[in-house]
Structures are given as C-alpha cells and as structure tokens.
Scaffold this active site. Structure first.
Site, PDB file in Angstrom:
ATOM      1  N   HIS A 151       0.844  -1.198   0.000  1.00 26.11           N
ATOM      2  CA  HIS A 151       0.000   0.000   0.000  1.00 26.11           C
ATOM      3  C   HIS A 151       0.879   1.248   0.000  1.00 26.11           C
ATOM      4  O   HIS A 151       0.667   2.179  -0.797  1.00 26.11           O
ATOM      5  CB  HIS A 151      -0.911  -0.030   1.235  1.00 26.11           C
ATOM      6  CG  HIS A 151      -1.737   1.200   1.427  1.00 26.11           C
ATOM      7  ND1 HIS A 151      -3.099   1.235   1.222  1.00 26.11           N
ATOM      8  CD2 HIS A 151      -1.409   2.471   1.822  1.00 26.11           C
ATOM      9  CE1 HIS A 151      -3.561   2.445   1.461  1.00 26.11           C
ATOM     10  NE2 HIS A 151      -2.547   3.215   1.838  1.00 26.11           N
ATOM     11  N   GLU A 152       1.874   1.272   0.874  1.00 26.93           N
ATOM     12  CA  GLU A 152       2.759   2.437   0.967  1.00 26.93           C
ATOM     13  C   GLU A 152       3.662   2.564  -0.254  1.00 26.93           C
ATOM     14  O   GLU A 152       3.877   3.669  -0.771  1.00 26.93           O
ATOM     15  CB  GLU A 152       3.603   2.349   2.240  1.00 26.93           C
ATOM     16  CG  GLU A 152       2.816   2.535   3.525  1.00 26.93           C
ATOM     17  CD  GLU A 152       2.191   3.915   3.626  1.00 26.93           C
ATOM     18  OE1 GLU A 152       2.713   4.865   3.020  1.00 26.93           O
ATOM     19  OE2 GLU A 152       1.159   4.036   4.305  1.00 26.93           O
ATOM     20  N   HIS A 177       2.035   4.324  -3.174  1.00 28.90           N
ATOM     21  CA  HIS A 177       2.010   5.787  -3.094  1.00 28.90           C
ATOM     22  C   HIS A 177       3.293   6.380  -3.674  1.00 28.90           C
ATOM     23  O   HIS A 177       3.262   7.343  -4.451  1.00 28.90           O
ATOM     24  CB  HIS A 177       1.873   6.239  -1.635  1.00 28.90           C
ATOM     25  CG  HIS A 177       0.521   6.037  -1.045  1.00 28.90           C
ATOM     26  ND1 HIS A 177      -0.633   6.453  -1.670  1.00 28.90           N
ATOM     27  CD2 HIS A 177       0.132   5.475   0.137  1.00 28.90           C
ATOM     28  CE1 HIS A 177      -1.678   6.148  -0.892  1.00 28.90           C
ATOM     29  NE2 HIS A 177      -1.233   5.556   0.193  1.00 28.90           N
TER      30      HIS A 177
END
Length: 219
Positions: free
Chosen positions: A22-23, A26
């Site tokens: 998820h990170e 980004h």
C-alpha cells in the site's frame, strides 16, 4: 497457544503485504507524477523491511488478533507502515495529481484482494495439495485485511487517502478549509473505532465486497 501461533502465522504474510505494498504504491505513483522524494529515500521497493513500522505493522495488528481471539469476536483488524514521504509541491500538478497518489494505496489493496481471491479459488480446487487448507485460510485473511485497509483508507478523513482525495476534488477554498482537519484525523479515527461507529461503517461495505468476490470467483 497453538491456536494463537497458527493464527499469527496465517495472518502475518497477508498483513505484511497489504500494509507495505500500500505504501510502496504511493511512492511509485508520486514518482510517476514528478515527485522523486520516495525514490530518493529508497522507499519504492517491495522489500517489506523498508516499510515496517514496529508498532503499526507488527504490534497493533497482532494485538488486535489476540484480543479478538480472547474476546471471541471479530474486531477491525488494521495497521500501518512507515508513511512513504511524498512532497506534493514537487508533483507536476500538485492538487490534481494528489488524487492519483492518494488513490494508489487503496487501489493496490484492491488488486491484492483480487489476487488472494484467485488463490482461494485455486486452493479450493485442490491447488497446494496437503497445504490447500492453510492456503485457503491465508487467502481469506488476505481478502479481509486488504478489504479493511481499502475501505478504511477511503474514508474522507485527512490524512487518510480518502481525505486527500477529497482535498484534491474540492474547490480550492473548501479544500484548504477541509485540509485543516488533518491534525485531528487520527483522534477522530480512534473515537470512531472505540465508539463502534467505525465498525458500523466498514463491516457492511466489507461484507458486500466479499460477496462480490465470491460471486466472481465462485467460492
């Protein structure tokens, strides 16, 4: 004790992947739109050790699992990794590109949930042989944690991804006023969690999402 160890073993990989990828998403999308901050910090990587936060990635999810087992009821399992550094001012179009950078994390959770659903279908069909049952349990855990993180992060509360998406979409004046909520975002989230409101919001969406995956993949 054996049950606790087996539960932690089943959930560890799905939780680790869900939070760290998820990170990383980004940072990857931020670089695509002109901000190399995450890349310069070495955070656009699939190496989970670059993203692990000892509290948010390990202690909080494990604690929620243990408390849920002791209470005999399901809690909202969530956690977080070390936030990927993003300098929105370095994006090509800071306000509009913010939407894509913020949406990248939940989108990655969606992709992983679909991947786990495909694995569940394969395991249900006998893929994995003697390990089919553990694979099914791990796949179910993967679907659950990614669904939770996806819908949780889409809540329109800064600094959650949904809050940043809202800031990107709102007119400049309203966006600036809405962004001022950010310092209070985490206390608001904790209040929603402990009051039971967060579960009341998330569980119906998670149930619909799981039913949709079940219909698509036929498990």
């Amino acid at each position: 004790m054996d049950t606790l160890i087996s539960t932690l073993a089943i959930w560890s990989l799905p939780v680790l992947l869900a939070i760290t990828l998820h990170e990383a998403a980004h940072g990857y999308v931020a670089r695509h739109f002109g901000d190399p901050t995450a890349a310069e910090a070495g955070r656009i990587t699939l190496n989970p050790f670059s993203h692990i936060d000892p509290v948010g990635t390990i202690l909080v999810p494990a604690g929620i699992l243990v408390l849920s087992m002791l209470a005999g009821s399901a809690g909202i399992l969530f956690g977080w990794a070390k936030p990927v550094p993003v300098n929105f001012a370095r994006l090509n179009n800071p306000k509009s590109d913010m939407l894509w950078v913020a949406a990248a994390g939940p989108f990655m959770n969606l992709v992983m949930a679909i991947g786990w659903a495909a694995l569940l279908k394969l395991a249900h069909a006998g893929f994995g042989g003697a390990y089919a049952d553990p694979l099914m349990q791990m796949a179910l855990a993967g679907i659950m944690i990614n669904a939770v993180l996806m819908f949780l992060n889409l809540l329109p509360i800064p600094p959650l991804d949904g809050g940043r998406i809202a800031v990107s979409l709102l007119p400049d004046r309203l966006a600036w006023q809405f962004a001022r909520i950010e310092p209070y975002g985490f206390p608001i989230l904790l209040l929603l969690l402990f009051s039971g409101i967060l579960g009341a919001i998330l569980w119906p969406m998670i149930a619909i999402f799981r039913d949709l995956l079940s219909t698509i993949f036929g498990f």
